[in-house]
Scaffold this motif. Structure first.
Motif, PDB file in Angstrom:
ATOM      1  N   ASP A   1       0.792  -1.257   0.085  1.00 42.40           N
ATOM      2  CA  ASP A   1      -0.035   0.098   0.143  1.00 42.40           C
ATOM      3  C   ASP A   1       0.854   1.375  -0.150  1.00 42.40           C
ATOM      4  O   ASP A   1       0.600   2.341  -0.598  1.00 42.40           O
ATOM      5  N   GLU A   2       1.969   1.281   0.768  1.00 45.46           N
ATOM      6  CA  GLU A   2       2.704   2.340   0.738  1.00 45.46           C
ATOM      7  C   GLU A   2       3.342   2.876  -0.471  1.00 45.46           C
ATOM      8  O   GLU A   2       4.012   3.895  -0.515  1.00 45.46           O
ATOM      9  N   LEU A   3       3.360   1.689  -1.605  1.00 49.16           N
ATOM     10  CA  LEU A   3       4.405   1.883  -2.736  1.00 49.16           C
ATOM     11  C   LEU A   3       3.567   2.481  -3.725  1.00 49.16           C
ATOM     12  O   LEU A   3       3.856   2.557  -5.114  1.00 49.16           O
ATOM     13  N   LEU A   4       1.855   2.234  -3.607  1.00 51.50           N
ATOM     14  CA  LEU A   4       0.954   2.593  -4.411  1.00 51.50           C
ATOM     15  C   LEU A   4       1.174   3.936  -5.496  1.00 51.50           C
ATOM     16  O   LEU A   4       1.171   3.875  -6.629  1.00 51.50           O
ATOM     17  N   ALA A   5       1.321   4.771  -4.621  1.00 47.37           N
ATOM     18  CA  ALA A   5       1.398   6.146  -5.251  1.00 47.37           C
ATOM     19  C   ALA A   5       2.612   6.386  -6.156  1.00 47.37           C
ATOM     20  O   ALA A   5       2.515   6.871  -7.250  1.00 47.37           O
ATOM     21  N   ALA A   6       3.710   5.863  -5.729  1.00 50.47           N
ATOM     22  CA  ALA A   6       4.971   5.797  -6.316  1.00 50.47           C
ATOM     23  C   ALA A   6       4.877   5.298  -7.836  1.00 50.47           C
ATOM     24  O   ALA A   6       5.411   5.381  -8.788  1.00 50.47           O
ATOM     25  N   ARG A   7       4.158   3.951  -7.525  1.00 50.67           N
ATOM     26  CA  ARG A   7       3.936   3.244  -8.614  1.00 50.67           C
ATOM     27  C   ARG A   7       3.314   3.887  -9.728  1.00 50.67           C
ATOM     28  O   ARG A   7       3.267   3.700 -10.959  1.00 50.67           O
ATOM     29  N   ASN A   8       2.205   4.141  -9.266  1.00 49.60           N
ATOM     30  CA  ASN A   8       1.116   5.169 -10.176  1.00 49.60           C
ATOM     31  C   ASN A   8       1.662   6.206 -10.976  1.00 49.60           C
ATOM     32  O   ASN A   8       1.661   6.207 -12.009  1.00 49.60           O
ATOM     33  N   LYS A   9       2.482   6.786 -10.228  1.00 49.62           N
ATOM     34  CA  LYS A   9       3.328   7.796 -10.958  1.00 49.62           C
ATOM     35  C   LYS A   9       4.482   7.337 -11.854  1.00 49.62           C
ATOM     36  O   LYS A   9       4.584   7.977 -13.078  1.00 49.62           O
ATOM     37  N   GLU A  10       5.315   6.306 -11.589  1.00 45.79           N
ATOM     38  CA  GLU A  10       6.010   5.770 -12.218  1.00 45.79           C
ATOM     39  C   GLU A  10       5.763   5.311 -13.627  1.00 45.79           C
ATOM     40  O   GLU A  10       6.259   5.069 -14.694  1.00 45.79           O
ATOM     41  N   ALA A  11       4.517   4.415 -13.551  1.00 43.94           N
ATOM     42  CA  ALA A  11       3.906   3.962 -14.804  1.00 43.94           C
ATOM     43  C   ALA A  11       3.227   4.771 -15.741  1.00 43.94           C
ATOM     44  O   ALA A  11       3.347   4.363 -17.039  1.00 43.94           O
ATOM     45  N   ARG A  12       3.334   6.186 -15.245  1.00 46.68           N
ATOM     46  CA  ARG A  12       2.690   7.171 -16.390  1.00 46.68           C
ATOM     47  C   ARG A  12       4.089   7.800 -17.097  1.00 46.68           C
ATOM     48  O   ARG A  12       4.027   8.467 -18.027  1.00 46.68           O
ATOM     49  N   ASN A  13       5.207   7.606 -16.540  1.00 46.88           N
ATOM     50  CA  ASN A  13       6.406   8.285 -17.313  1.00 46.88           C
ATOM     51  C   ASN A  13       6.755   7.558 -18.703  1.00 46.88           C
ATOM     52  O   ASN A  13       6.111   6.356 -18.827  1.00 46.88           O
TER      53      ASN A  13
END
Length: 286
Positions: A262-274
């Motif tokens: 859960d604590e990594l969801l937001a970072a992954r969300n951002k990374e996947a849009r790069n």
């Protein structure tokens, strides 16, 4: 790109399954064909007695005829709607939806969750039989019949050369502005006791027709029509090859979508849009 939930709304994660036979794919279409997204959005509107259609975001859009056992979507509902209906939502949806689509879980999503962009991998299975008599009638909607004997070892040898980060343009139907660079994490074949062969295909994401094109290339190797090195040669060429057959959709099932802690969801969300690019190439749109 912001993905914040609007004030007063709750993001709800939906875990679902469907038999793709009678659907024109996941995504709603202007022509009014029956789609999984359209069915669920209609059912949500009905059971919550809402005038508004709450739009779903899905982990992976499936094509017409493709099945899903472990699909994931999310929907943002007004807080008062969620509070009123959450306890009986699953049962009411089960009564409203057709029997070829089921929602198994509807839970408030953790902060930063996005069904599409937070996913770290998707796993598909493609099932084939080379039995001389054809497909078991009870499995005919989920297994492809290939009428040549297949060499599993040859297919696995060919598959090994495709694993990793590559530009899969040769195996994808190109979409304007979209990259075809993907990280293929697993591609392997196994034959079970009944003779059915299952290809397990796992990647961070897939481009259009990628899995069915890869399977088509593997089958040509397995039945001896092409050498083991041919699929890798097609990949290296970087362009669509007319010899790569896109196999029929009914053998394909989305089995599972994985997410980080859960604590990594937001970072992954951002990374996947790069924007993604291979070393030595210019960046392409996500």
């Amino acid at each position: 790109m912001s993905d914040e939930v609007r004030p007063g709304h709750v993001r709800v994660r939906l875990d679902l399954s469907y038999d793709g036979k009678d659907f024109s794919g996941w995504a709603k279409q202007a022509q009014g064909q029956r789609t999984v997204q359209g069915e669920i959005e209609d059912a949500l509107r009905t059971v919550t007695r809402s005038a508004t259609t709450y739009e779903l975001t899905v982990a992976g859009r499936t094509d017409a005829g493709v099945h899903a056992r472990g699909q994931v979507a999310h929907v943002d509902l007004p807080g008062e709607v969620w509070a009123e209906h959450r306890e009986k939502l699953l049962k009411r949806l089960a009564g409203r939806l057709a029997r070829d689509v089921r929602i198994w879980s509807a839970e408030e999503a953790p902060e930063g969750f996005n069904a599409r962009f937070s996913a770290i991998w998707r796993r598909y299975a493609y099932r084939v039989t080379d039995a001389p008599g054809g497909v078991d009638p009870l499995l005919r909607g989920h297994v492809l019949w290939h009428d040549w004997p297949l060499d599993v070892d040859a297919m696995n040898a060919a598959a090994e050369r495709l694993v990793g980060e590559h530009d899969f343009a040769a195996y994808c139907k190109k979409r304007e502005g979209a990259t075809t660079i993907r990280t293929l994490q697993r591609l392997s074949w196994e034959r079970d006791a009944s003779g059915v062969l299952t290809a397990t295909v796992q990647a961070d994401a897939f481009c259009h027709n990628m899995v069915r094109s890869l399977v088509g290339a593997m089958l040509f190797v397995g039945d001896g029509h092409r050498p083991v090195g041919w699929p890798a040669e097609v990949l290296a060429a970087g362009v669509r090859d007319s010899a790569v057959h896109v196999v029929r959709p009914h053998g394909l099932t989305l089995e599972e979508v994985a997410y980080p802690a859960d604590e990594l969801l937001a970072a992954r969300n951002k990374e996947a849009r790069n924007k993604r690019s291979l070393p030595g190439t210019s960046a392409a749109c996500c």
